[in-house]
Design a protein around this motif. Sequence first.
Motif, short mmCIF file in Angstrom:
data_model
loop_
_atom_site.label_atom_id
_atom_site.label_comp_id
_atom_site.label_asym_id
_atom_site.label_seq_id
_atom_site.Cartn_x
_atom_site.Cartn_y
_atom_site.Cartn_z
N LEU A 4 8.91 16.18 27.42
CA LEU A 4 8.20 17.30 28.04
C LEU A 4 7.10 17.90 27.16
O LEU A 4 6.36 18.77 27.60
N THR A 5 7.01 17.42 25.91
CA THR A 5 5.98 17.93 25.00
C THR A 5 5.06 16.78 24.60
O THR A 5 5.54 15.72 24.18
N ALA A 49 4.03 12.52 32.26
CA ALA A 49 4.17 13.93 31.87
C ALA A 49 4.22 14.82 33.11
O ALA A 49 5.10 15.68 33.23
N ALA A 52 7.48 14.46 34.78
CA ALA A 52 8.57 15.07 34.02
C ALA A 52 8.57 16.60 34.16
O ALA A 52 9.61 17.22 34.35
N TRP A 53 7.37 17.22 34.10
CA TRP A 53 7.29 18.69 34.26
C TRP A 53 7.72 19.09 35.67
O TRP A 53 8.37 20.12 35.85
N ALA A 56 11.45 18.86 35.84
CA ALA A 56 12.07 19.95 35.06
C ALA A 56 12.01 21.26 35.85
O ALA A 56 12.96 22.05 35.84
N GLN A 130 7.11 23.54 27.01
CA GLN A 130 7.49 22.26 27.63
C GLN A 130 7.11 22.21 29.11
O GLN A 130 7.78 21.58 29.92
N THR A 131 6.01 22.91 29.44
CA THR A 131 5.55 22.93 30.84
C THR A 131 4.10 22.43 30.92
O THR A 131 3.39 22.35 29.92
#
Length: 340
Positions: A4-5, A49, A52-53, A56, A130-131
């Motif tokens: 997430l990063t 990415a 994944a965001w 999440a 992490q967004t």
Amino acid sequence: MAKLTYSTDEILADHSYAKPHVEAGYTLHGGFDAGGKYISPRTLNRWPAINAWSEALKARGHALIDSSQQLMAHGSFPNVAQQSLLLDLGLGQTLWDSLSVTGVVEARGKMLATAEAPDFQPVVVEDISQTATGHLNKGLLRAHGLDEGGDGVLGGHDAMWFAVRDMLFGKQAYPHAEVPESLSKPDAGRLIPQLPPDHERWILLLMNVLMIEVRAENFFNFCTTVMRDPRNFRDRRDVAMHAADLVDRIRQDEAPHVGYLAVVISELRSFTFKTVDGKQIKGAAFIDPVWRGMVQWHSVTNVEWDRTERRKEFQQMFDKRGNGAELMRQFENLGQKEAA
Ligand SMILES: [Fe+2]
Ligand SMILES: [Fe+2]
């Protein structure tokens, strides 16, 4: 657990292409894999990415806002049948103008490559590292701007639209199109007084860009249908089919723009904000009404205004041919058919 990063370099990283993207002498962004499939630029890590965001966000119990074509209340104007009639009559200029304007507007998007959004962390309670929101200045805006306007070496969407236009009509087939100053919803004063002005300005900018992308998608569908219709561009079918492929590549490149912007707006809804007067407020409380207003303006208000203006333009073109009333009747008929 998905990553997430990301660093800026990771967000901007390209796939290793088997073949470069070259069209009509222009070296363009993106490339092809060994099987000949087009791969969009800067998507090696950007797509994973964004996904994944998005996952999440859902795992935290929040929904993704709708950024689909469902938002568009109206179809394209002219519609595909009306556009065929125009081309049949030798009235290709309005399509030429639309392609030119799209190219110029895409080029303006390059400003995102050097723009810097305000840091949202100071106004948000939760950790945003992490967004997607936390990565706006870590490659997301930069990648977006470079996709639209090119990186100075490889051409971006502006060059691609001009290539499409010139393929269909020939270079300089018509005079330069008039380009509107802005496609954004006009400034209506402070809409989010709970936040500092710069944060409000950027939220509105991101919403405007997202809706401009959604409207563009509507235009892409129109373009590829017109180009792939065997009744149009009859003397250059191969060229028209190829131009449609180029539009599909642009469409593929646009998907991560809609993707990250929808995640950012959805994340902003999910965050708890620290207001300027020291209170706390859920993002959804101010994001939702502002987003609704944004969608309404882009999908209805401005589309209807634009239709009225363009209808006048068509009437003038028809009148110049001497049988304006009859042509307008035919043209309207084709519009009604779609509505039915
Ligand atoms: Fe674009
Ligand atoms: Fe875009």
